[in-house]
Design a protein around this motif. Structure first.
Motif: not given
Length: 116
Positions: A4-6, A22-25, A30-33, A38-41
């Motif tokens: 992923h770009p993040y 990194n770059g743009v999503f 973006y949906d994956s981000f 949410i899962a990590k926070t």
């Protein structure tokens, strides 16, 4: 390694959530981000954490990306971090202005933008 770009990593010891973009999503990225964010926070006490975002590889944002960024900023505000730090490079003057403007529009008032 993430495709992923993040990246999103939680450091419980220093109470910091480290992110890099990194770059743009694309919309799918973006949906994956959002899901990973949410899962990590969801398992941390965000009010005692700093969110530190490395934006040094971030690309200039078009109108569609600005809306996704604003959605993310609203999510950061709702999460309730003690502080949010954006790290940019000296050459990213326009991105610095975009980040500042979108942060104000999203109601984020605990933001610092640091040039590295």
């Amino acid at each position: 390694m993430s495709q992923h770009p993040y990246t999103i990593e939680v450091d419980q010891v220093i109470k910091t959530v480290h992110m890099a973009v990194n770059g743009v999503f694309s919309q799918e990225e973006y949906d994956s981000f959002v899901k990973e964010y949410i899962a990590k926070t969801s398992s941390i006490q965000a009010s005692s954490f700093t969110l530190k975002i490395d934006c040094t590889q971030m690309a200039l944002l078009g109108p569609g990306e600005v809306e996704k960024l604003k959605g993310s900023f609203v999510r950061y505000k709702e999460t309730g971090f003690a502080k949010i730090i954006f790290v940019i490079s000296l050459q990213q003057t326009i991105i610095k202005m975009q980040l500042g403007r979108v942060a104000r529009e999203a109601g984020l008032n605990n933001v610092d933008i640091i040039v590295q």
